[in-house]
Design a protein around this motif. Structure first.
Motif, PDB file in Angstrom:
ATOM      1  N   TYR A   1      -5.994   8.114   6.635  1.00 15.26           N
ATOM      2  CA  TYR A   1      -5.796   8.513   5.245  1.00 15.26           C
ATOM      3  C   TYR A   1      -7.016   9.229   4.680  1.00 15.26           C
ATOM      4  O   TYR A   1      -6.924   9.867   3.636  1.00 15.26           O
ATOM      5  CB  TYR A   1      -5.430   7.289   4.393  1.00 15.26           C
TER       6      TYR A   1
ATOM      7  N   GLN B   1     -14.822  16.847   2.651  1.00 14.50           N
ATOM      8  CA  GLN B   1     -13.559  16.177   2.915  1.00 14.50           C
ATOM      9  C   GLN B   1     -12.900  16.880   4.085  1.00 14.50           C
ATOM     10  O   GLN B   1     -12.662  18.083   4.033  1.00 14.50           O
ATOM     11  CB  GLN B   1     -12.690  16.288   1.655  1.00 14.50           C
TER      12      GLN B   1
ATOM     13  N   ARG C   1       0.813  -1.222   0.000  1.00 14.13           N
ATOM     14  CA  ARG C   1       0.000   0.000   0.000  1.00 14.13           C
ATOM     15  C   ARG C   1       0.843   1.267   0.000  1.00 14.13           C
ATOM     16  O   ARG C   1       0.371   2.331  -0.390  1.00 14.13           O
ATOM     17  CB  ARG C   1      -0.919   0.014   1.227  1.00 14.13           C
ATOM     18  N   ASP C   2       2.093   1.178   0.458  1.00 13.52           N
ATOM     19  CA  ASP C   2       2.900   2.387   0.619  1.00 13.52           C
ATOM     20  C   ASP C   2       4.171   2.390  -0.214  1.00 13.52           C
ATOM     21  O   ASP C   2       4.991   3.297  -0.088  1.00 13.52           O
ATOM     22  CB  ASP C   2       3.237   2.581   2.106  1.00 13.52           C
TER      23      ASP C   2
ATOM     24  N   ARG D   1       3.211   8.020  16.496  1.00 18.07           N
ATOM     25  CA  ARG D   1       2.235   8.739  15.673  1.00 18.07           C
ATOM     26  C   ARG D   1       0.954   7.945  15.468  1.00 18.07           C
ATOM     27  O   ARG D   1      -0.081   8.507  15.141  1.00 18.07           O
ATOM     28  CB  ARG D   1       2.838   9.062  14.305  1.00 18.07           C
TER      29      ARG D   1
ATOM     30  N   LEU E   1       9.613  10.619   6.332  1.00 12.78           N
ATOM     31  CA  LEU E   1       9.102  11.945   6.708  1.00 12.78           C
ATOM     32  C   LEU E   1       8.755  11.998   8.197  1.00 12.78           C
ATOM     33  O   LEU E   1       8.915  13.036   8.842  1.00 12.78           O
ATOM     34  CB  LEU E   1       7.868  12.280   5.868  1.00 12.78           C
ATOM     35  N   ASP E   2       8.279  10.887   8.737  1.00  7.93           N
ATOM     36  CA  ASP E   2       7.922  10.832  10.156  1.00  7.93           C
ATOM     37  C   ASP E   2       9.128  11.061  11.059  1.00  7.93           C
ATOM     38  O   ASP E   2       8.989  11.483  12.197  1.00  7.93           O
ATOM     39  CB  ASP E   2       7.290   9.463  10.500  1.00  7.93           C
TER      40      ASP E   2
ATOM     41  N   ASP F   1      -4.856  14.267   9.065  1.00 11.65           N
ATOM     42  CA  ASP F   1      -3.432  14.016   9.328  1.00 11.65           C
ATOM     43  C   ASP F   1      -3.101  13.986  10.810  1.00 11.65           C
ATOM     44  O   ASP F   1      -1.991  13.604  11.177  1.00 11.65           O
ATOM     45  CB  ASP F   1      -2.580  15.070   8.620  1.00 11.65           C
TER      46      ASP F   1
ATOM     47  N   GLY G   1      -8.994  14.294  -1.288  1.00  9.85           N
ATOM     48  CA  GLY G   1      -8.886  12.912  -0.827  1.00  9.85           C
ATOM     49  C   GLY G   1      -7.454  12.433  -0.972  1.00  9.85           C
ATOM     50  O   GLY G   1      -6.818  12.683  -2.000  1.00  9.85           O
ATOM     51  N   SER G   2      -6.945  11.746   0.046  1.00 10.25           N
ATOM     52  CA  SER G   2      -5.536  11.349   0.023  1.00 10.25           C
ATOM     53  C   SER G   2      -5.346   9.870   0.341  1.00 10.25           C
ATOM     54  O   SER G   2      -4.224   9.414   0.531  1.00 10.25           O
ATOM     55  CB  SER G   2      -4.744  12.189   1.030  1.00 10.25           C
ATOM     56  N   ASP G   3      -6.438   9.093   0.370  1.00 12.25           N
ATOM     57  CA  ASP G   3      -6.343   7.699   0.806  1.00 12.25           C
ATOM     58  C   ASP G   3      -5.807   6.772  -0.261  1.00 12.25           C
ATOM     59  O   ASP G   3      -5.513   5.608   0.031  1.00 12.25           O
ATOM     60  CB  ASP G   3      -7.715   7.206   1.280  1.00 12.25           C
TER      61      ASP G   3
ATOM     62  N   ARG H   1      -0.258   6.799  -0.696  1.00  7.13           N
ATOM     63  CA  ARG H   1      -1.407   7.352   0.031  1.00  7.13           C
ATOM     64  C   ARG H   1      -0.803   8.301   1.059  1.00  7.13           C
ATOM     65  O   ARG H   1       0.358   8.142   1.462  1.00  7.13           O
ATOM     66  CB  ARG H   1      -2.239   6.249   0.698  1.00  7.13           C
ATOM     67  N   ALA H   2      -1.571   9.294   1.470  1.00 10.50           N
ATOM     68  CA  ALA H   2      -1.025  10.306   2.372  1.00 10.50           C
ATOM     69  C   ALA H   2      -2.070  10.651   3.416  1.00 10.50           C
ATOM     70  O   ALA H   2      -3.258  10.382   3.241  1.00 10.50           O
ATOM     71  CB  ALA H   2      -0.624  11.559   1.598  1.00 10.50           C
ATOM     72  N   TYR H   3      -1.614  11.264   4.510  1.00 11.63           N
ATOM     73  CA  TYR H   3      -2.553  11.651   5.561  1.00 11.63           C
ATOM     74  C   TYR H   3      -3.224  12.984   5.252  1.00 11.63           C
ATOM     75  O   TYR H   3      -4.220  13.323   5.871  1.00 11.63           O
ATOM     76  CB  TYR H   3      -1.835  11.695   6.913  1.00 11.63           C
ATOM     77  N   GLN H   4      -2.662  13.717   4.313  1.00  6.96           N
ATOM     78  CA  GLN H   4      -3.303  14.979   3.936  1.00  6.96           C
ATOM     79  C   GLN H   4      -2.890  15.420   2.548  1.00  6.96           C
ATOM     80  O   GLN H   4      -1.714  15.396   2.212  1.00  6.96           O
ATOM     81  CB  GLN H   4      -2.965  16.084   4.943  1.00  6.96           C
TER      82      GLN H   4
ATOM     83  N   THR I   1       2.174  15.878   4.811  1.00  3.95           N
ATOM     84  CA  THR I   1       1.107  16.689   4.219  1.00  3.95           C
ATOM     85  C   THR I   1       1.548  17.154   2.829  1.00  3.95           C
ATOM     86  O   THR I   1       2.667  17.641   2.660  1.00  3.95           O
ATOM     87  CB  THR I   1       0.815  17.913   5.109  1.00  3.95           C
TER      88      THR I   1
ATOM     89  N   GLN J   1       6.752   7.777   3.799  1.00  4.29           N
ATOM     90  CA  GLN J   1       6.072   8.306   4.988  1.00  4.29           C
ATOM     91  C   GLN J   1       6.924   8.074   6.232  1.00  4.29           C
ATOM     92  O   GLN J   1       7.046   8.967   7.082  1.00  4.29           O
ATOM     93  CB  GLN J   1       4.696   7.657   5.158  1.00  4.29           C
TER      94      GLN J   1
ATOM     95  N   GLY K   1       0.434  17.452   9.896  1.00  4.32           N
ATOM     96  CA  GLY K   1       1.285  16.294  10.145  1.00  4.32           C
ATOM     97  C   GLY K   1       2.316  16.105   9.041  1.00  4.32           C
ATOM     98  O   GLY K   1       2.098  16.487   7.882  1.00  4.32           O
ATOM     99  N   ALA K   2       3.445  15.504   9.388  1.00  2.00           N
ATOM    100  CA  ALA K   2       4.479  15.193   8.407  1.00  2.00           C
ATOM    101  C   ALA K   2       3.870  14.375   7.267  1.00  2.00           C
ATOM    102  O   ALA K   2       3.079  13.462   7.501  1.00  2.00           O
ATOM    103  CB  ALA K   2       5.611  14.412   9.060  1.00  2.00           C
TER     104      ALA K   2
END
Lengths: 334, 334
Positions: free
Chosen positions: B78, B113, A10-11, B10, A38-39, B117, A115-117, A76-79, A256, A35, A253-254
């Motif tokens: 996500y 939406q 998925r990532d 996180r 970045l975290d 994040d 949408g970022s999923d 996919r991203a959290y934002q 974004t 990700q 969040g990291a």
């Protein structure tokens, strides 16, 4: 430094890519995914940069980098929040439909939550269930940030930008008026976006200055040039300002991703931009071209995207070397 | 089955919680985080359910579950998309500001939406930088989905719902009109939301039927009841319909959170709901109370939230046992 995520899971799987995009070396020993990098950027950036340098020197095992093996850098991203920083584009589109544009649009950034999923890969087809939805591309610049505290100012926001990349913000134009009338913003009208194969640190981009990426964003439709607007020109709000806008009432969040909105330049006389075939810099989306056609002849002539159409978005340096690799997507009926 | 994420890192640390919320047992051996569990639900659900059963039987090591140790079940996600399924709420708020509500609002779901994040924990303070922003709570029900294919129908969407939880969709009311006027939807007006300490599978909820969660959503302000509207009543669009709406033009990734919008019931005579102190079921947000006050007396009397105010949102079963644990948040100046 250039980073990419090879397809898988998925990532994806984090790799470092050579400056000329010819080679990659796995970075999973440092961080399994972008990700994850970045975290924990403060701790991992040095190692990643060291690996990138070793790759340039041929000092680590390397393999050929193929753009079609890449997922979007963050699959996919959290934002994902997209601005509309080229206010010229907004003014034009409004002009064509006879809607006034508030003066505040020149001083207060527009931004929508996207949408970022799940993003499309840079060479993935764009699935289209219904041609009547009015499929369009939008060629954009985007940045990926680290953690940004609530209330960050422009300079702090600018310093939090970790990576720059290109975006195709896929849009369903004919669903937009109905959604905007409901006052809750875009949702169904903005399906999954796609990003360039490679994301690049700002220091590795000669065109990065003052929070903008200077250089022509080349947008092609079916092998013909549609636009080559300069992303550093007519950008009313730089990325520092856009990120600070997003962080006004909440921390970011990291990971974004913040987009510029459709890149758009005025013509030299200050009016609407001309087509590439008429000596202008053209357009980064069909909506703008259709607007120009409407202003000129009362109705649009260019149809929206249909199955089989191919969109390509790329940026090159002075020596015509691709900076981020190309987004190249065919529209496919689903 | 009840799942929670203890604070740490996180993404928190996945635990299984006993039905009475008294105990937990770590689930990291099955999946380190709730997102990881959702990513591979088909393979992991059985193991998680087995662990939950062992916990009920006291057959595994267990520790006391303290709600204040919990992060939101997905500390970051996500996707977070919030509907407005209690159309009564929308009609009322519009009525108060003299705006007409389109008839289509009764047939076509509203959905925006949201930012995903970083969510507040269920006992985290709500940071407020400026009282003039008009801070409000919104008591809601939400669901977390697995993967949902593009174009899924209501039944398929309903079957993809993995977990149910409560939400405080924090809103900055006085920033909303300006943002909606810009036509790009909510952004700065919707800072981080918070979710209940525990997320519950639909089969473990006696009130879950027809895609709705039946039962009173208890909302308190400073220890006084503000609302106890039934979440299964006056919900114009069930969660199957909301998830299908979200999936109309794009697939939804596992871990997508879909909200109901502010829970709201009509009064028994079909008009605006009455205050709890007047024998009604009250309101799940201050905006609705202020609307009622405006309709009755020309102006709102209840102020928006200020530093020191405490919001509590909870749902209990027939024996008054908490189902999800409580969201309890104090407003704090930042």
């Amino acid at each position: 430094m250039k980073l990419a995520s090879l397809k898988g899971g998925r990532d994806g799987r984090l790799v470092v890519v050579s400056n000329d995009l010819a080679w990659f070396t796995p970075a999973d020993a440092i961080a399994p995914t972008l990700q994850a990098a970045l975290d924990d950027w403060a701790n991992l950036e040095g190692d990643l940069r060291g690996l990138a340098e070793s790759l340039e020197h041929g000092a680590v095992p390397r393999e050929r980098f193929h753009e079609h093996d890449a997922a979007s850098p963050l699959p996919r991203a959290y934002q994902w929040a997209d601005g509309s920083a080229y206010v010229n584009h907004v003014a034009l589109v409004r002009q064509a439909r006879g809607a006034e544009m508030p003066e505040t649009f020149w001083t207060d950034p527009l931004m929508y939550q996207g949408g970022s999923d799940g993003f499309l890969g840079p060479r993935d087809p764009i699935g289209l269930a219904d041609e009547a939805w009015g499929l369009d591309m939008e060629g954009e610049i985007a940045v990926i940030t680290g953690d940004v505290p609530l209330g960050a100012g422009r300079d702090e926001a600018l310093a939090a930008i970790r990576l720059v990349l290109l975006c195709n913000d896929v849009s369903l134009r004919n669903l937009i008026p109905g959604e905007l009338a409901k006052n809750f913003g875009f949702f169904q009208s903005k399906p999954a976006s796609a990003f360039s194969p490679v994301a690049v640190t700002p220091d590795a981009l000669a065109g990065w200055r003052d929070g903008k990426l200077h250089g022509a964003l080349e947008v092609e439709l079916n092998g013909q040039p549609l636009g080559c607007a300069d992303a550093g020109v007519d950008m009313t709000f730089d990325f520092g300002t856009l990120v600070a806008h997003a962080a006004k009432t909440r921390a970011l969040g990291a990971g974004t991703i913040i987009g510029s909105g459709t890149v758009s330049n005025r013509s030299q006389d200050g009016g609407a931009g001309k087509k590439v075939t008429d000596g202008g810099v053209g357009y980064s989306c069909l909506a703008e071209l259709r607007t120009i056609e409407t202003l000129a002849g009362g109705a649009p002539k260019t149809p929206f995207l249909r199955p089989g159409d191919v969109v390509r978005i790329e940026m090159r340096d002075a020596r015509r070397h691709s900076l981020f690799g190309a987004i190249e997507q065919e529209v496919a009926a689903v």
